[in-house]
Scaffold this motif. Structure first.
Motif, short mmCIF file in Angstrom:
data_model
loop_
_atom_site.label_atom_id
_atom_site.label_comp_id
_atom_site.label_asym_id
_atom_site.label_seq_id
_atom_site.Cartn_x
_atom_site.Cartn_y
_atom_site.Cartn_z
N MET A 39 56.57 39.34 47.59
CA MET A 39 55.85 38.77 46.45
C MET A 39 54.98 39.86 45.82
SD MET A 39 53.15 35.57 46.41
CE MET A 39 54.35 34.40 46.98
N ASP A 40 55.01 39.90 44.51
CA ASP A 40 54.23 40.86 43.74
C ASP A 40 52.88 40.23 43.37
OD1 ASP A 40 53.22 41.98 41.14
OD2 ASP A 40 54.90 43.34 41.43
N ILE A 41 51.83 41.01 43.39
CA ILE A 41 50.49 40.51 43.07
C ILE A 41 50.43 39.92 41.66
CG2 ILE A 41 49.58 42.74 42.28
CD1 ILE A 41 47.63 40.09 44.30
N ASN A 42 51.30 40.39 40.75
CA ASN A 42 51.31 39.91 39.38
C ASN A 42 52.21 38.69 39.16
OD1 ASN A 42 49.51 41.83 38.03
ND2 ASN A 42 51.02 43.31 38.69
N SER A 43 52.85 38.20 40.21
CA SER A 43 53.71 37.03 40.05
C SER A 43 52.85 35.79 39.86
CB SER A 43 54.68 36.88 41.23
OG SER A 43 53.98 36.71 42.44
N ALA A 44 53.48 34.71 39.44
CA ALA A 44 52.76 33.49 39.05
C ALA A 44 51.92 32.90 40.18
CB ALA A 44 53.75 32.45 38.54
N CYS A 45 52.42 32.91 41.40
CA CYS A 45 51.71 32.27 42.51
C CYS A 45 50.33 32.89 42.77
CB CYS A 45 52.59 32.29 43.76
SG CYS A 45 51.89 31.43 45.18
N PRO A 46 50.21 34.19 43.00
CA PRO A 46 48.88 34.75 43.22
C PRO A 46 47.94 34.58 42.02
CG PRO A 46 50.56 36.34 43.87
CD PRO A 46 51.25 35.20 43.20
N VAL A 47 48.47 34.69 40.82
CA VAL A 47 47.64 34.54 39.62
C VAL A 47 47.10 33.11 39.54
CG1 VAL A 47 47.62 34.60 37.10
CG2 VAL A 47 48.80 36.41 38.38
N THR A 48 47.97 32.13 39.75
CA THR A 48 47.56 30.72 39.72
C THR A 48 46.51 30.44 40.79
OG1 THR A 48 49.73 30.03 38.90
CG2 THR A 48 48.40 28.33 39.96
N ILE A 49 46.73 30.97 41.98
CA ILE A 49 45.80 30.72 43.09
C ILE A 49 44.44 31.37 42.81
CG2 ILE A 49 45.36 31.27 45.52
CD1 ILE A 49 48.38 30.73 45.97
N LYS A 107 43.12 31.97 39.90
CA LYS A 107 42.47 31.15 38.87
C LYS A 107 41.87 29.90 39.49
CE LYS A 107 45.28 32.62 34.95
NZ LYS A 107 46.35 32.23 34.01
N TYR A 108 42.61 29.28 40.42
CA TYR A 108 42.09 28.09 41.09
C TYR A 108 40.83 28.42 41.90
CZ TYR A 108 41.18 24.65 44.59
OH TYR A 108 40.51 23.77 45.41
N ILE A 109 40.87 29.52 42.66
CA ILE A 109 39.72 29.91 43.48
C ILE A 109 38.49 30.12 42.59
CG2 ILE A 109 38.76 31.75 44.95
CD1 ILE A 109 41.60 32.04 46.17
N ALA A 116 37.48 32.00 51.10
CA ALA A 116 36.99 32.86 50.02
C ALA A 116 35.61 32.41 49.60
CB ALA A 116 37.93 32.81 48.83
N THR A 117 34.71 33.37 49.40
CA THR A 117 33.35 33.04 48.98
C THR A 117 33.02 33.54 47.58
OG1 THR A 117 32.55 35.00 50.15
CG2 THR A 117 32.42 32.88 51.32
N SER A 118 33.84 34.44 47.04
CA SER A 118 33.62 34.91 45.67
C SER A 118 34.84 35.64 45.14
CB SER A 118 32.40 35.84 45.59
OG SER A 118 32.65 37.05 46.25
N VAL A 119 34.92 35.70 43.81
CA VAL A 119 35.92 36.53 43.13
C VAL A 119 35.20 37.83 42.80
CG1 VAL A 119 37.39 36.76 41.10
CG2 VAL A 119 37.13 34.53 42.19
N THR A 120 35.80 38.96 43.18
CA THR A 120 35.17 40.27 42.97
C THR A 120 35.31 40.72 41.52
OG1 THR A 120 37.21 41.46 43.49
CG2 THR A 120 35.74 40.94 45.36
N GLU A 121 34.64 41.82 41.20
CA GLU A 121 34.80 42.42 39.86
C GLU A 121 36.26 42.79 39.62
OE1 GLU A 121 32.75 42.86 37.22
OE2 GLU A 121 31.33 41.64 38.34
N GLU A 122 36.93 43.31 40.66
CA GLU A 122 38.35 43.64 40.54
C GLU A 122 39.15 42.38 40.23
OE1 GLU A 122 36.38 44.60 43.07
OE2 GLU A 122 36.81 46.66 43.62
N GLY A 123 38.78 41.27 40.87
CA GLY A 123 39.46 40.00 40.62
C GLY A 123 39.26 39.51 39.20
N GLU A 124 38.03 39.65 38.71
CA GLU A 124 37.74 39.26 37.32
C GLU A 124 38.57 40.09 36.35
OE1 GLU A 124 35.98 36.73 36.32
OE2 GLU A 124 34.84 36.20 38.09
N ALA A 125 38.64 41.39 36.58
CA ALA A 125 39.42 42.28 35.72
C ALA A 125 40.91 41.93 35.80
CB ALA A 125 39.19 43.74 36.11
N PHE A 126 41.38 41.63 36.99
CA PHE A 126 42.77 41.23 37.19
C PHE A 126 43.08 39.97 36.39
CE2 PHE A 126 45.89 38.69 39.57
CZ PHE A 126 46.95 39.58 39.63
#
Length: 88
Positions: free
Chosen positions: A1-11, A13-15, A73-83
């Motif tokens: 699975m690629d980090i840019n595929s729909a599943c990780p992106v959807t998850i 966003k949910y987090i 998970a307790t937070s979305v990081t700056e990297e996560g926000e940028a992603f």
């Protein structure tokens, strides 16, 4: 699975959405989320570990028999926000 595929992106966003009202998001929270129902438990586990390894969230995880057993998970990081901004 690629980090840019729909599943990780959807998850991710949910987090991010769930952490607005909760202190932490667990593996079970993600599995039970309506937007994640289209993915298997195995896909969700793989995606959560990818998200954690890419440092898109601050999280702990526990593995057993090559499968994700626990995730918190307790937070979305700056990297996560940028992603998320780059995956709109």
């Amino acid at each position: 699975m690629d980090i840019n595929s729909a599943c990780p992106v959807t998850i991710l966003k949910y987090i991010k959405k769930a952490l607005r009202t909760k202190d932490k998001v667990s593996f079970n929270d993600v599995i039970g989320a309506s937007e994640c129902k289209k993915y298997t438990v195995k896909e969700i586990g793989t995606a959560l570990e990818l998200i954690r390894r890419h440092k898109l969230v601050t999280a702990t995880s526990k593995f057993g028999c090559s499968e994700l057993l626990e995730f918190c998970a307790t937070s979305v990081t700056e990297e996560g926000e940028a992603f998320l901004r780059s995956n709109k």
